[in-house]
Design a protein around this motif. Structure first.
Motif, mmCIF file in Angstrom:
data_model
loop_
_atom_site.group_PDB
_atom_site.id
_atom_site.type_symbol
_atom_site.label_atom_id
_atom_site.label_comp_id
_atom_site.label_asym_id
_atom_site.label_seq_id
_atom_site.Cartn_x
_atom_site.Cartn_y
_atom_site.Cartn_z
ATOM 1 N N GLY A 106 40.382 6.086 -7.507
ATOM 2 C CA GLY A 106 41.644 6.597 -6.984
ATOM 3 C C GLY A 106 41.755 6.224 -5.526
ATOM 4 O O GLY A 106 40.945 6.681 -4.704
ATOM 5 N N LEU A 107 42.720 5.365 -5.182
ATOM 6 C CA LEU A 107 42.773 4.823 -3.825
ATOM 7 C C LEU A 107 42.881 5.914 -2.771
ATOM 8 O O LEU A 107 42.183 5.883 -1.751
ATOM 9 C CB LEU A 107 43.943 3.842 -3.683
ATOM 10 N N GLU A 108 43.738 6.904 -3.002
ATOM 11 C CA GLU A 108 43.873 7.954 -1.991
ATOM 12 C C GLU A 108 42.594 8.772 -1.886
ATOM 13 O O GLU A 108 42.152 9.101 -0.781
ATOM 14 C CB GLU A 108 45.065 8.865 -2.295
ATOM 15 N N ASN A 109 41.986 9.095 -3.018
ATOM 16 C CA ASN A 109 40.712 9.813 -2.978
ATOM 17 C C ASN A 109 39.649 8.999 -2.254
ATOM 18 O O ASN A 109 38.841 9.538 -1.488
ATOM 19 C CB ASN A 109 40.223 10.120 -4.394
ATOM 20 N N PHE A 110 39.671 7.695 -2.490
ATOM 21 C CA PHE A 110 38.702 6.809 -1.855
ATOM 22 C C PHE A 110 38.881 6.807 -0.337
ATOM 23 O O PHE A 110 37.912 6.965 0.418
ATOM 24 C CB PHE A 110 38.849 5.395 -2.415
ATOM 25 N N CYS A 111 40.111 6.629 0.111
ATOM 26 C CA CYS A 111 40.369 6.616 1.554
ATOM 27 C C CYS A 111 40.056 7.973 2.180
ATOM 28 O O CYS A 111 39.539 8.049 3.299
ATOM 29 C CB CYS A 111 41.812 6.207 1.830
ATOM 30 N N ARG A 112 40.354 9.036 1.475
ATOM 31 C CA ARG A 112 40.038 10.383 1.974
ATOM 32 C C ARG A 112 38.528 10.550 2.166
ATOM 33 O O ARG A 112 38.070 11.054 3.188
ATOM 34 C CB ARG A 112 40.563 11.446 1.023
ATOM 35 N N ARG A 113 37.761 10.102 1.168
ATOM 36 C CA ARG A 113 36.306 10.218 1.273
ATOM 37 C C ARG A 113 35.764 9.334 2.390
ATOM 38 O O ARG A 113 34.814 9.721 3.099
ATOM 39 C CB ARG A 113 35.649 9.852 -0.061
ATOM 40 N N CYS A 114 36.352 8.142 2.566
ATOM 41 C CA CYS A 114 35.948 7.291 3.688
ATOM 42 C C CYS A 114 36.120 8.024 5.010
ATOM 43 O O CYS A 114 35.223 8.021 5.869
ATOM 44 C CB CYS A 114 36.759 5.998 3.694
ATOM 45 N N ALA A 115 37.286 8.648 5.184
ATOM 46 C CA ALA A 115 37.551 9.384 6.415
ATOM 47 C C ALA A 115 36.583 10.552 6.577
ATOM 48 O O ALA A 115 36.099 10.829 7.688
ATOM 49 C CB ALA A 115 38.996 9.875 6.421
ATOM 50 N N GLU A 116 36.281 11.221 5.505
ATOM 51 C CA GLU A 116 35.404 12.395 5.571
ATOM 52 C C GLU A 116 33.981 12.031 5.986
ATOM 53 O O GLU A 116 33.348 12.765 6.748
ATOM 54 C CB GLU A 116 35.382 13.117 4.219
ATOM 55 N N VAL A 117 33.478 10.905 5.497
ATOM 56 C CA VAL A 117 32.094 10.546 5.816
ATOM 57 C C VAL A 117 31.992 9.689 7.076
ATOM 58 O O VAL A 117 30.889 9.487 7.598
ATOM 59 C CB VAL A 117 31.402 9.824 4.639
ATOM 60 N N GLY A 118 33.115 9.158 7.566
ATOM 61 C CA GLY A 118 33.093 8.387 8.803
ATOM 62 C C GLY A 118 33.096 6.883 8.631
ATOM 63 O O GLY A 118 32.708 6.145 9.544
#
Length: 259
Positions: A106-118
C-alpha cells in the motif's frame, strides 16, 4: 529539511552512496551493516528491498536478493528492523527496490512507515515518471519522502529536464545501459554522456551508479557529478568477509581515500 537535501547543501562533492541488500547475508544484518557504513564514513546509504525478479540487477545483487528472501526478509520485517534506527543513525537513508512490493504493501502505508522510521527517500526504477506525477507525488509530498529518479545515456534531454523539474535530492545517473555490476570502468562514451548532462545545468545534483567499485572509478565519477553509488562491489565485500565491521571500514576508506 530532508537529510538528503541537507547533505548536498553542506557537502556538494565526493559523496559516497553505498547500496546493500536488507537481510543479507543474514536476516538480522541490516542494522549492523547500516551502522558500520555510517561509522566507516559513507555519506548516504541505499537499503535494497529484496525482490524475486530484480531485472535491473546483475548476478551479485540477484544472489543477495534471493538469499535475503530465503532468510525471511520482507517489507514488513525491514520496517521492524529500522523502527528505532534514528537513535543511532544520522546519515540519509533511502530504500531502493521495485514498485510491486510497495504497491502490495500500500503506497500510502509504505510512505507513512518510511516517515515513521526516518527513511528520507525512495528509488523505484520501474515506476514511470508520468505515473508518479499523476498518481503518487502528492502522497510522497505528504510524508516528506523524496522520490529519486534514474536517467541513462538513452534518456532524452526533454525527459531529463522533466525529471529535474519534478524531483528533489539528487538524480541517479546510470552510467550505461546494462545491469548492475557489469562494468569495468568509466569509458569514453560514458564521459561524453556525463558531459552532456553537466552542460544542461540542472538544479539537482547527480550521483553516478553502475560500474563504480574502487577509488579510481569513484574519483573519475566525482569529476562529473556530486559523487557516486557503489552496489555490487560492496555486496561482494559483505559476501566474502565474516568480520563485517572491519571489512566495511577498510573498503569504504579505500574507496574514498585510496590505499
Amino acid at each position: 529539511m530532508n537529510r538528503i537535501v541537507s547533505l548536498f547543501e553542506q557537502h556538494p562533492t565526493r559523496n559516497l552512496n553505498v547500496y546493500f541488500t536488507a537481510g543479507y547475508p543474514a536476516l538480522d544484518d541490516t542494522r549492523r551493516i547500516l551502522k558500520a557504513l555510517q561509522e566507516a564514513g559513507a555519506d548516504l546509504v541505499e537499503i535494497g528491498m529484496p525482490y524475486s525478479d530484480p531485472v535491473a540487477d546483475g548476478e551479485t545483487i540477484q544472489i543477495s536478493n534471493q538469499q535475503a528472501l530465503e532468510n525471511g526478509m520482507s517489507v514488513k520485517k525491514l520496517f521492524e528492523q529500522l523502527s528505532d534506527m534514528r537513535d543511532e543513525i544520522t546519515l540519509p537513508v533511502l530504500l531502493m527496490g521495485y514498485i510491486n512490493p510497495v504497491l502490495q504493501f500500500g503506497l500510502e502505508n509504505f510512505c507513512r512507515r518510511c516517515a515513521e522510521v526516518g527513511v528520507d527517500g525512495l528509488i523505484l526504477p520501474d515506476m514511470p515518471v508520468d505515473e508518479y506525477l499523476e498518481f503518487y507525488k502528492p502522497i510522497f509530498d505528504r510524508y516528506g519522502i523524496l522520490n529519486i529518479f534514474l536517467i541513462t545515456p538513452q534518456t532524452s534531454d526533454k525527459r531529463i529536464r522533466q525529471i529535474d523539474d519534478n524531483s528533489e535530492g539528487f538524480i541517479y545517473m546510470v552510467s550505461s545501459a546494462s545491469v548492475t555490476g557489469s562494468q569495468t570502468g568509466v569509458s569514453h562514451d560514458m564521459e561524453a554522456y556525463f558531459e552532456r548532462v553537466n552542460a544542461m545545468n540542472l538544479r539537482n545534483p547527480r550521483l553516478i551508479g553502475f560500474g563504480i567499485k574502487d577509488h579510481e572509478t569513484f574519483s573519475k565519477a566525482c569529476l562529473h557529478a556530486s559523487g557516486a553509488i557503489i552496489g555490487s562491489a560492496f555486496i561482494r565485500v559483505v559476501q566474502q568477509n565474516k568480520h563485517l565491521e572491519e571489512a566495511i571500514r577498510a573498503y569504504v576508506s579505500s574507496v574514498k581515500q585510496g590505499s
